[in-house]
Write an enzyme that holds these catalytic residues in place. Structure first.
Site, PDB file in Angstrom:
ATOM      1  N   TYR A 280       5.792 -23.264   0.204  1.00  0.00           N
ATOM      2  CA  TYR A 280       6.043 -21.973  -0.415  1.00  0.00           C
ATOM      3  C   TYR A 280       5.483 -20.786   0.389  1.00  0.00           C
ATOM      4  CZ  TYR A 280       6.688 -18.254  -3.549  1.00  0.00           C
ATOM      5  OH  TYR A 280       7.108 -17.063  -4.042  1.00  0.00           O
TER       6      TYR A 280
ATOM      7  N   ARG B  85      11.546 -15.006  -5.002  1.00  0.00           N
ATOM      8  CA  ARG B  85      11.511 -14.063  -3.871  1.00  0.00           C
ATOM      9  C   ARG B  85      12.849 -13.925  -3.178  1.00  0.00           C
ATOM     10  NH1 ARG B  85       6.140 -11.979  -2.532  1.00  0.00           N
ATOM     11  NH2 ARG B  85       4.756 -13.043  -3.983  1.00  0.00           N
TER      12      ARG B  85
ATOM     13  N   ARG C 259       1.179 -18.779  -4.114  1.00  0.00           N
ATOM     14  CA  ARG C 259       0.046 -18.981  -3.209  1.00  0.00           C
ATOM     15  C   ARG C 259      -1.066 -19.700  -3.972  1.00  0.00           C
ATOM     16  NH1 ARG C 259      -2.501 -14.978  -2.703  1.00  0.00           N
ATOM     17  NH2 ARG C 259      -1.262 -13.310  -3.601  1.00  0.00           N
TER      18      ARG C 259
ATOM     19  N   SER D 109      -0.796  -7.973  -4.946  1.00  0.00           N
ATOM     20  CA  SER D 109       0.520  -8.616  -4.916  1.00  0.00           C
ATOM     21  C   SER D 109       1.276  -8.336  -6.215  1.00  0.00           C
ATOM     22  CB  SER D 109       0.340 -10.129  -4.787  1.00  0.00           C
ATOM     23  OG  SER D 109      -0.503 -10.405  -3.704  1.00  0.00           O
TER      24      SER D 109
ATOM     25  N   ASP E 119       4.368  -4.637   3.063  1.00  0.00           N
ATOM     26  CA  ASP E 119       3.300  -5.561   2.667  1.00  0.00           C
ATOM     27  C   ASP E 119       2.047  -5.508   3.538  1.00  0.00           C
ATOM     28  OD1 ASP E 119       2.434  -7.559   0.818  1.00  0.00           O
ATOM     29  OD2 ASP E 119       2.752  -9.094   2.327  1.00  0.00           O
TER      30      ASP E 119
ATOM     31  N   CYS F  53       2.628  -5.632  -7.428  1.00  0.00           N
ATOM     32  CA  CYS F  53       2.319  -4.384  -8.149  1.00  0.00           C
ATOM     33  C   CYS F  53       3.232  -3.249  -7.699  1.00  0.00           C
ATOM     34  CB  CYS F  53       0.876  -3.968  -7.909  1.00  0.00           C
ATOM     35  SG  CYS F  53      -0.301  -4.921  -8.863  1.00  0.00           S
TER      36      CYS F  53
ATOM     37  N   HIS G  90      -3.564  -5.148   3.614  1.00  0.00           N
ATOM     38  CA  HIS G  90      -2.483  -5.507   2.695  1.00  0.00           C
ATOM     39  C   HIS G  90      -1.855  -4.200   2.190  1.00  0.00           C
ATOM     40  CE1 HIS G  90      -1.321  -8.009  -1.141  1.00  0.00           C
ATOM     41  NE2 HIS G  90      -0.347  -7.977  -0.251  1.00  0.00           N
TER      42      HIS G  90
ATOM     43  N   LYS H  16       0.279 -14.044   5.353  1.00  0.00           N
ATOM     44  CA  LYS H  16      -1.070 -13.850   4.817  1.00  0.00           C
ATOM     45  C   LYS H  16      -2.133 -14.481   5.727  1.00  0.00           C
ATOM     46  CE  LYS H  16       0.790 -11.877   1.310  1.00  0.00           C
ATOM     47  NZ  LYS H  16       0.698 -10.430   1.135  1.00  0.00           N
TER      48      LYS H  16
END
Ligand code: OXD
Ligand code: MN
Length: 658
Positions: free
Chosen positions: A270, A441, A121, A321, A346, A323, A299, A279
């Site tokens: 991406y 991913r 991102r 993100s 998420d 974690c 989030h 997002k």
């Protein structure tokens, strides 16, 4: 006029890039197409609709498409129905274009390798556009660069769009992607239309959202939609070379106009930059809609947890993100008798019902999880979810037709050769760079998760009993502590900090402020966001309890003090007992921590240094308070709600008395 032919250099051929004239895409399309609705009169603004039917578009959707056909000038229009047939066509097309390769070791799995300049991102190129800058971001202190989002004036946004989008789809296909964030039947769900020139985006949106004809039908009934325009940004009409991952990294920009419920993204294919439901919609635009309508777009993962007595509760948890949200959402508890079920990994959309119960839906339909670190020991549930119907991006591949990433060392057969995410041979111990990109991913359907919660698509959402905040804190922050009340909990969320990860463009292990794990995703002024959270107190007499957790504290030897993963069930057990009002907590200056011996460590065959794990060093907390104070002063200024300023000053006094 430019010559129509070009010659490939030896280097270009050897680099494995796929070059072709854009005009060839039409040929590929013609070969791939088999749709009954294709007809001579199925045209819009003189452009053929090669798949799908114009009469399926509501007048508002049709005029949105028309407007952007005029702007982007695609060669053809493709209205997605979300069917298997359509998906197969797109997968075939992407194979021909070299965007994906099949992974024959698994069922219907694919590997995409992006341009190395397009792997994360891009927060620095992400903007919110409002008339007034202060609607978007708090005013930072003089001379300080704001770190709570980027603002752009509406006129500049319009110019940025014109500069980049005029004619950007020439020679290419515009896909019309109707999608729902959340189950179509849920009053908590919202609809979007993404116009994109990337078949990779279409295939990924089909996994990550409820995509297809049923959404168009709902729009025909008059439903509103969020407008999402996306282009990878390689103009085709110049017969320029095109790689298998077109993008325009230098001019990438991601724009949001909350007033119009509008998202525009250019230059990147991406994940979070291009799958606009995630997002951009579910968090940035979502949070502005939530503010207007009185709910929360966060989030957060959502999990269901059943204790050994059979009592089930749902927990939502916010971590920055990369974690470990996916790992927690799919945890295999080590504590006997516990069961975890996954609602989402998420994003959570949450609102109080008429009885004052906070209820949440997962607006997504899939998991776009970070691959490295995922293994049969860290997350066996994810491992049994992702090896069918999955698009992998930027992982390494193996000579037996499978995938590899850091963490899978014990899971590949001897003798298997590895090709890294850039397409080069990779040998463990010989290459210093990782085989898989750290932000590589898997994009996989949520329904395939063996522990998907039976209520994950419940239109009413699931009742939330606790909210967790957390981050990667190597020092000073205990394994778990509980907020004293709602206001204190909101303060804890506002003061969150965490080590940077590879999900965005940051480098190094710097500890960053990441309030509510939303720093890259706020759709409006963080000060107003805090007031909105504080205002929730009025909506309920039975607010969820709020906790902070930290699985990542390290001891003086530099090793993690807590084993994490399934052992985190011991922390959840303590949290559930707190929800049942068990007297197992003791007060400290920062909040309530477990009383001695109240954390269930039975059966843990590892010595845990509880003293170090729960130690609250005064110097550390003084510095922490100072860092939060400075952050609020520099970044939030007058927009900081007085309740939060009060919480900080209370914490400061308590820490001084430590
Ligand atoms: C994500 C992120 O992709 O937070 O979920 O970056
Ligand atoms: Mn995320």
């Amino acid at each position: 006029m430019k010559p129509l032919l070009f010659i490939l250099t030896k280097k270009q051929v050897l680099s494995g890039k796929l070059f072709y004239r854009y005009s060839n895409e039409g040929g590929r399309f013609a070969r791939n197409l088999s749709h009954p609705n294709v007809g001579l009169f199925n045209q819009l603004r003189g452009i053929s609709v090669v798949y799908g039917n114009l009469k399926d578009l509501s007048p508002k959707v049709r005029s949105y498409v028309e407007e952007n056909v005029d702007l982007c000038r695609p060669e053809r229009i493709y209205i997605c129905d979300g069917s298997e047939n359509e998906n197969n066509q797109l997968l075939r097309l992407m194979q021909q274009q070299g965007t994906i390769v099949p992974l024959p070791k698994y069922q219907n799995c694919w590997l995409a390798r992006t341009n190395p300049a397009d792997t994360a991102r891009v927060e620095s190129k992400t903007f919110i556009s409002t008339d007034d800058k202060s609607e978007t971001i708090p005013t930072p202190k003089d001379g300080i660069k704001g770190a709570l989002g980027n603002w752009m004036a509406p006129r500049d946004m319009d110019n940025a769009v014109k500069d980049r989008f005029a004619g950007c789809m020439r020679g290419r296909t515009m896909y019309v992607v109707p999608f729902s964030m959340g189950p179509l039947a849920s009053p908590l769900s919202k609809i979007g239309i993404e116009l994109t020139d990337s078949p990779y985006v279409v295939a990924s949106m089909r996994i990550m959202t409820r995509m297809g004809k049923a959404v168009l039908d709902k729009l025909l009934e008059g439903a509103e939609f969020v407008k999402c325009l996306h282009s990878v940004g390689t103009p085709a009409n110049r017969f320029i070379e095109m790689s298998s991952w077109p993008c325009d990294p230098e001019r990438t920009i991601i724009l949001h106009k909350p007033k119009n419920n509008e998202i525009v993204s250019y230059g990147s294919g991406y994940g979070g930059n291009s799958l606009l439901g995630k997002k951009c919609f579910a968090l940035r635009i979502g949070s502005t809609i939530a503010k207007r309508e009185g709910w929360l777009a966060e989030h957060m993962l959502i999990l269901g947890i059943t204790n050994p007595q059979g009592k089930k509760r749902y927990i939502a948890a916010a971590f920055p993100s990369a974690c470990g949200k996916t790992n927690l959402a799919m945890m295999t508890p080590s504590l006997p008798g516990y069961k975890i079920e996954c609602v989402g990994d998420d994003i959570a959309w949450m609102r109080f019902d008429n009885n004052g119960q906070l209820r949440a839906i997962n607006p997504e339909n899939g998991f776009f999880g970070v691959a490295p670190g995922t293994s049969n020991s860290s997350n066996p549930i994810a491992m049994s979810t992702i090896f069918k119907n999955t698009v992998f991006t930027n992982v390494a591949s193996t000579s037996d037709g499978g995938v590899f990433w850091e963490g899978m060392e014990d899971e590949i057969e001897n003798g298997v050769k590895i090709t890294d995410w850039r397409g080069n041979q990779w040998v463990k111990g010989q290459n210093s760079a990782p085989a898989a990109h750290p932000n590589s991913r898997f994009c996989t359907p949520a329904a395939q998760c063996p522990i998907i919660d039976p209520a994950w698509e419940d239109p009413d959402g699931v009742p939330i009993s606790a909210i967790l905040f957390g981050g990667r804190r190597p020092a000073g922050v205990p394994l778990v502590y509980e907020a004293r009340d709602w206001k204190h909990g909101v303060f804890i969320g506002s003061a969150m900090r965490s080590e940077a990860t590879a999900a965005a463009e940051y480098k190094g292990k710097v500890i960053m402020h990441d309030p509510f794990a939303m720093r890259p995703f706020f759709g409006y002024n963080f000060g107003d966001y805090l007031s909105h959270w504080l205002s929730m107190e009025k909506r309920s007499n039975s607010l969820p309890k709020i906790f902070h957790v930290n699985w990542f504290r390290k001891g003086s030897d530099g090793k993690f003090l807590w084993p994490g993963f399934g052992e985190n069930s011991r922390v959840l057990d303590w949290i559930l007992r707190r929800l049942d009002n068990e007297n197992c907590a003791q007060d400290t200056p920062i909040g309530l921590i477990p009383k001695p011996n109240s954390l269930n460590l039975e059966g843990l065959n590892e010595n845990i240094n509880l003293t170090e794990l729960f130690n609250l060093p005064k110097d550390f907390w003084r510095e922490e308070v100072f860092a939060i104070e400075t952050y609020f002063k520099e970044q939030v200024g007058k927009d900081l709600p007085k309740e939060i300023a009060m919480q900080l000053s209370d914490l400061k006094h308590r820490v001084e008395k430590m």
